[in-house]
Design a protein around this motif. Structure first.
Motif, PDB file in Angstrom:
ATOM      1  N   SER A  98      10.287   8.049  -1.908  1.00 32.78           N
ATOM      2  CA  SER A  98       8.417   9.215  -1.822  1.00 32.78           C
ATOM      3  C   SER A  98       8.821   8.769   0.113  1.00 32.78           C
ATOM      4  O   SER A  98       8.486   8.078   0.535  1.00 32.78           O
ATOM      5  N   GLU A  99       8.313  10.180   0.348  1.00 32.36           N
ATOM      6  CA  GLU A  99       8.851  10.490   1.790  1.00 32.36           C
ATOM      7  C   GLU A  99       7.517  10.492   2.015  1.00 32.36           C
ATOM      8  O   GLU A  99       7.074   9.566   3.458  1.00 32.36           O
ATOM      9  N   GLU A 100       6.010   9.849   1.191  1.00 33.97           N
ATOM     10  CA  GLU A 100       4.693   9.591   2.048  1.00 33.97           C
ATOM     11  C   GLU A 100       4.285   8.243   2.456  1.00 33.97           C
ATOM     12  O   GLU A 100       4.171   7.662   2.983  1.00 33.97           O
ATOM     13  N   ILE A 101       5.425   7.303   0.975  1.00 32.96           N
ATOM     14  CA  ILE A 101       5.146   6.134   1.537  1.00 32.96           C
ATOM     15  C   ILE A 101       5.867   5.766   3.256  1.00 32.96           C
ATOM     16  O   ILE A 101       5.777   5.040   3.912  1.00 32.96           O
ATOM     17  N   LYS A 102       7.294   6.667   2.587  1.00 33.65           N
ATOM     18  CA  LYS A 102       7.903   6.065   3.982  1.00 33.65           C
ATOM     19  C   LYS A 102       6.811   6.445   5.391  1.00 33.65           C
ATOM     20  O   LYS A 102       7.074   6.366   6.782  1.00 33.65           O
ATOM     21  N   LYS A 103       6.499   7.045   5.441  1.00 31.82           N
ATOM     22  CA  LYS A 103       5.129   8.124   6.743  1.00 31.82           C
ATOM     23  C   LYS A 103       4.427   7.062   6.667  1.00 31.82           C
ATOM     24  O   LYS A 103       4.370   6.091   8.154  1.00 31.82           O
ATOM     25  N   LEU A 104       3.578   6.735   5.919  1.00 33.88           N
ATOM     26  CA  LEU A 104       2.669   5.806   6.280  1.00 33.88           C
ATOM     27  C   LEU A 104       2.773   4.298   6.169  1.00 33.88           C
ATOM     28  O   LEU A 104       2.459   3.444   6.921  1.00 33.88           O
ATOM     29  N   SER A 105       4.451   3.823   6.354  1.00 44.05           N
ATOM     30  CA  SER A 105       4.356   1.866   6.270  1.00 44.05           C
ATOM     31  C   SER A 105       4.810   2.254   7.320  1.00 44.05           C
ATOM     32  O   SER A 105       4.955   0.907   7.767  1.00 44.05           O
ATOM     33  N   SER A 106       4.485   3.228   8.738  1.00 44.43           N
ATOM     34  CA  SER A 106       4.787   3.177   9.914  1.00 44.43           C
ATOM     35  C   SER A 106       3.168   2.560  10.448  1.00 44.43           C
ATOM     36  O   SER A 106       3.645   1.777  11.379  1.00 44.43           O
ATOM     37  N   SER A 107       2.339   2.337   9.761  1.00 44.48           N
ATOM     38  CA  SER A 107       0.998   2.040   9.272  1.00 44.48           C
ATOM     39  C   SER A 107       1.097   0.818   9.510  1.00 44.48           C
ATOM     40  O   SER A 107      -0.270   0.010   9.774  1.00 44.48           O
ATOM     41  N   PHE A 108       1.764   0.420   8.515  1.00 44.25           N
ATOM     42  CA  PHE A 108       1.955  -1.304   8.308  1.00 44.25           C
ATOM     43  C   PHE A 108       2.927  -1.970   8.409  1.00 44.25           C
ATOM     44  O   PHE A 108       4.271  -1.370   8.963  1.00 44.25           O
ATOM     45  N   LEU A 109       2.775  -3.314   8.475  1.00 41.70           N
ATOM     46  CA  LEU A 109       3.958  -4.018   8.481  1.00 41.70           C
ATOM     47  C   LEU A 109       4.414  -4.454   7.276  1.00 41.70           C
ATOM     48  O   LEU A 109       3.926  -4.790   6.365  1.00 41.70           O
ATOM     49  N   MET A 110       5.385  -4.123   6.523  1.00 42.34           N
ATOM     50  CA  MET A 110       5.975  -4.113   5.489  1.00 42.34           C
ATOM     51  C   MET A 110       6.842  -5.486   5.144  1.00 42.34           C
ATOM     52  O   MET A 110       8.132  -5.818   6.086  1.00 42.34           O
ATOM     53  N   VAL A 111       6.593  -5.718   4.264  1.00 41.14           N
ATOM     54  CA  VAL A 111       7.601  -6.960   3.251  1.00 41.14           C
ATOM     55  C   VAL A 111       7.582  -6.701   2.466  1.00 41.14           C
ATOM     56  O   VAL A 111       6.685  -6.170   1.590  1.00 41.14           O
ATOM     57  N   ASN A 112       8.564  -7.793   1.552  1.00 37.02           N
ATOM     58  CA  ASN A 112       8.666  -7.794  -0.083  1.00 37.02           C
ATOM     59  C   ASN A 112       9.848  -8.476   0.344  1.00 37.02           C
ATOM     60  O   ASN A 112      10.366  -9.397   1.011  1.00 37.02           O
ATOM     61  N   VAL A 113       9.060  -9.834  -1.144  1.00 36.69           N
ATOM     62  CA  VAL A 113       9.695 -11.148  -1.413  1.00 36.69           C
ATOM     63  C   VAL A 113       9.945 -10.540  -2.680  1.00 36.69           C
ATOM     64  O   VAL A 113       9.806  -9.846  -3.940  1.00 36.69           O
ATOM     65  N   GLN A 114      11.581 -11.248  -3.085  1.00 38.13           N
ATOM     66  CA  GLN A 114      11.923 -11.015  -4.552  1.00 38.13           C
ATOM     67  C   GLN A 114      12.678 -12.346  -4.709  1.00 38.13           C
ATOM     68  O   GLN A 114      12.633 -13.776  -4.076  1.00 38.13           O
ATOM     69  N   ASP A 115      12.152 -12.700  -6.329  1.00 36.25           N
ATOM     70  CA  ASP A 115      12.771 -13.925  -6.434  1.00 36.25           C
ATOM     71  C   ASP A 115      12.768 -15.349  -5.678  1.00 36.25           C
ATOM     72  O   ASP A 115      11.348 -15.704  -5.715  1.00 36.25           O
ATOM     73  N   ASP A 116      13.485 -16.481  -5.509  1.00 37.44           N
ATOM     74  CA  ASP A 116      12.307 -17.579  -5.111  1.00 37.44           C
ATOM     75  C   ASP A 116      11.747 -18.115  -3.400  1.00 37.44           C
ATOM     76  O   ASP A 116      11.402 -18.342  -2.728  1.00 37.44           O
ATOM     77  N   ASP A 117      11.622 -16.164  -2.800  1.00 32.59           N
ATOM     78  CA  ASP A 117      11.681 -15.675  -1.785  1.00 32.59           C
ATOM     79  C   ASP A 117       9.535 -15.745  -1.707  1.00 32.59           C
ATOM     80  O   ASP A 117       8.810 -15.602  -0.807  1.00 32.59           O
ATOM     81  N   GLU A 118       9.541 -15.898  -3.100  1.00 32.55           N
ATOM     82  CA  GLU A 118       7.589 -15.333  -3.982  1.00 32.55           C
ATOM     83  C   GLU A 118       6.750 -17.066  -2.655  1.00 32.55           C
ATOM     84  O   GLU A 118       7.854 -17.606  -3.346  1.00 32.55           O
ATOM     85  N   PRO A 119       5.597 -16.227  -2.113  1.00 29.03           N
ATOM     86  CA  PRO A 119       5.201 -17.281  -1.470  1.00 29.03           C
ATOM     87  C   PRO A 119       4.643 -17.728  -2.887  1.00 29.03           C
ATOM     88  O   PRO A 119       3.667 -17.511  -3.884  1.00 29.03           O
TER      89      PRO A 119
END
Length: 164
Positions: A75-96
């Motif tokens: 998604s190009e739109e998500i890529k563009k808007l992502s600069s307005s956010f701090l983007m975090v993805n957590v997987q498996d054991d890193d889930e808070p």
């Protein structure tokens, strides 16, 4: 002596490269061209720069997560808007841990928007989705809609702090 200097320079360069690579959080399939942060770094930076944080909680074995990843990454739109956010993805054991990150259940994937203080903004969820699973987003269009809403409803708070 020259050999020692060359060897020291080589070791320093390799160490610096490892640090730079380690400093960037992985995309985990959600797009390597997005600037991902670890949750800890994202929360810290959100306070410093007064920016919202987008948090994706997912598992490597999850079918719904696997289906969403390539769509999100393309998604190009998500890529563009992502600069307005701090983007975090957590997987498996890193889930808070904690109820804060599972207000309506521990299903996956879940996508939350956090304010600069690190609080989950419960008012931003997939309005087109299932009421029982508010933070489940099956398509990039749903995610994009929430991202736009967050940015539309938060600008006054950001401007106030930027003017200080």
């Amino acid at each position: 002596m020259a050999r020692v200097t060359v060897w020291a320079t080589f070791c320093f360069t390799i160490s610096l490269l490892i640090i730079c690579i380690a400093a960037k959080a992985p995309g985990n399939g959600f797009g390597e061209d997005i600037e991902w942060k670890t949750l800890e770094d994202g929360l810290k930076e959100a306070k410093e720069v007064n920016k919202p944080l987008m948090l994706i909680i997912h598992k490597s074995w999850c079918g719904a997560c696997k289906a969403l990843k390539p769509k999100f990454a393309e998604s190009e739109e998500i890529k563009k808007l992502s600069s307005s956010f701090l983007m975090v993805n957590v997987q498996d054991d890193d889930e808070p841990a904690g109820e804060k990150y599972s207000p309506d259940g521990a299903y996956i994937p879940r996508i939350f928007f956090l304010d600069p203080s690190g609080n989950v903004m419960k008012e931003f969820y997939n309005e087109d989705g299932n009421e029982k699973y508010k933070y489940y987003y099956p398509t990039p269009d749903n995610i994009l809609k929430s991202m736009q809403k967050v940015l539309k409803e938060m600008p006054l708070e950001r401007k106030t702090n930027e003017e200080l």
